[in-house]
Design an enzyme around this catalytic site. Structure first.
Site, PDB file in Angstrom:
ATOM      1  N   GLY A   1      13.070  -5.244  -8.620  1.00 38.05           N
ATOM      2  CA  GLY A   1      14.418  -4.746  -8.384  1.00 38.05           C
ATOM      3  C   GLY A   1      15.014  -3.996  -9.557  1.00 38.05           C
ATOM      4  O   GLY A   1      16.185  -3.598  -9.507  1.00 38.05           O
TER       5      GLY A   1
ATOM      6  N   GLU B   1       1.817  -0.424  -9.965  1.00 38.43           N
ATOM      7  CA  GLU B   1       1.428  -1.836  -9.864  1.00 38.43           C
ATOM      8  C   GLU B   1      -0.035  -1.961  -9.437  1.00 38.43           C
ATOM      9  O   GLU B   1      -0.403  -2.850  -8.668  1.00 38.43           O
ATOM     10  CB  GLU B   1       2.336  -2.584  -8.871  1.00 38.43           C
ATOM     11  CG  GLU B   1       3.812  -2.587  -9.229  1.00 38.43           C
ATOM     12  CD  GLU B   1       4.162  -3.601 -10.303  1.00 38.43           C
ATOM     13  OE1 GLU B   1       3.239  -4.198 -10.894  1.00 38.43           O
ATOM     14  OE2 GLU B   1       5.367  -3.789 -10.554  1.00 38.43           O
TER      15      GLU B   1
END
Length: 281
Positions: free
Chosen positions: A45, A168
């Site tokens: 986030g 990622e």
């Protein structure tokens, strides 16, 4: 050095019609030069994945500009700029479309109209670069996690990108698979000077970068070399980020009166210091 990426006061919100909507990316600026490795880190986030989407034109900022290879990124030049970039995502299974490893690596080349003979050479060379050239006819679903990501990297490399973005890309891998992928990236940078942006929450991976950008609440919290950024210590842990293992262990040893150097970041360096202390006793 050539500037290949530039973000200037970029802002983006997923709720543009809401006057109180929080910006997922809020006023972020930084430049990247050819041959650099930049790690963008932050907790879930923090805005780092939105930042990756803005870099490759999956999203466009509501304010500010994204520059790629000397031009502002627009809808008109999006495909031309994206053709110079490679992207590897978190889950390699979501990227596979071919029945075999070589079919998968060739897929984007076919879509770009690369002639068959050149395509065959590119596929073989890309798989050789990631040490997967003996798996040409293997089915992707039967590979290990690390092998799958190496094939995904090969698919990106076959396009001969000027910039490789890893979103990622190691987060779903076990330690061995993560080490395989990182070793491939390090080897490629050494041999080809490839420019790399890695979006990651793994600070051990970020230690390998030339520069680190820390995101928090959509804003750029810090930017600098790994040494400069990780010496912020508690300020990073307050954001929900773990410090590199060697730094945490060094601090614990210091509490026990074992005087290692402050800010020791790698396990190898820490072991060397401990051996020196032992030898001087």
């Amino acid at each position: 050095m050539e500037r290949i990426l530039s973000l200037q006061d970029v802002r983006f919100t997923y709720t543009p019609d809401d006057p109180d909507g929080r910006h997922a990316v809020d006023g972020v600026s930084f430049d990247m030069h050819a041959g650099e490795w930049i790690a963008v880190v932050g907790h879930n986030g923090s805005g780092k994945s939105t930042l990756a989407r803005l870099m490759i034109g999956l999203l466009f900022p509501q304010e500010g500009t994204v520059g790629l290879f000397g031009d502002t990124l627009t809808e008109d030049n999006l495909w031309e700029k994206r053709s110079q970039m490679g992207m590897v995502f978190q889950n390699p299974d979501n990227q596979f479309v071919g029945a075999t490893v070589q079919d998968d690596v060739a897929f984007a080349l076919e879509n770009n109209g690369i002639p068959f003979e050149e395509m065959t050479l590119r596929v073989q060379n890309a798989l050789k670069q990631v040490k997967m050239d003996t798996f040409l006819d293997h089915e992707p679903q039967h590979l290990s996690g690390g092998q799958k990501q190496r094939v995904a990297i090969a698919g990106a490399l076959a396009l001969r990108p000027r910039l490789l973005i890893l979103d990622e890309a190691t987060s779903m891998l076990d330690p061995q698979g993560r080490e395989e992928v990182i070793r491939v990236i390090l080897d490629l940078r050494e041999k080809t000077g490839l420019s790399v942006i890695s979006i990651t929450h793994d600070l051990e991976e970020a230690l390998l970068a030339d520069r680190v950008v820390v995101m928090n609440g959509g804003r750029k919290f810090a930017e600098g070399t790994p040494q400069e950024v990780f010496l912020k210590g508690e300020a990073l842990t307050e954001l929900g980020l773990d410090l590199p293992f060697a730094m945490r262990l060094s601090a614990l040893l210091g509490e026990q009166g074992i005087g290692t150097e402050p800010g020791t970041m790698t396990e190898r360096k820490l072991v060397e210091q401990l051996w020196t202390l032992r030898s001087n006793r």
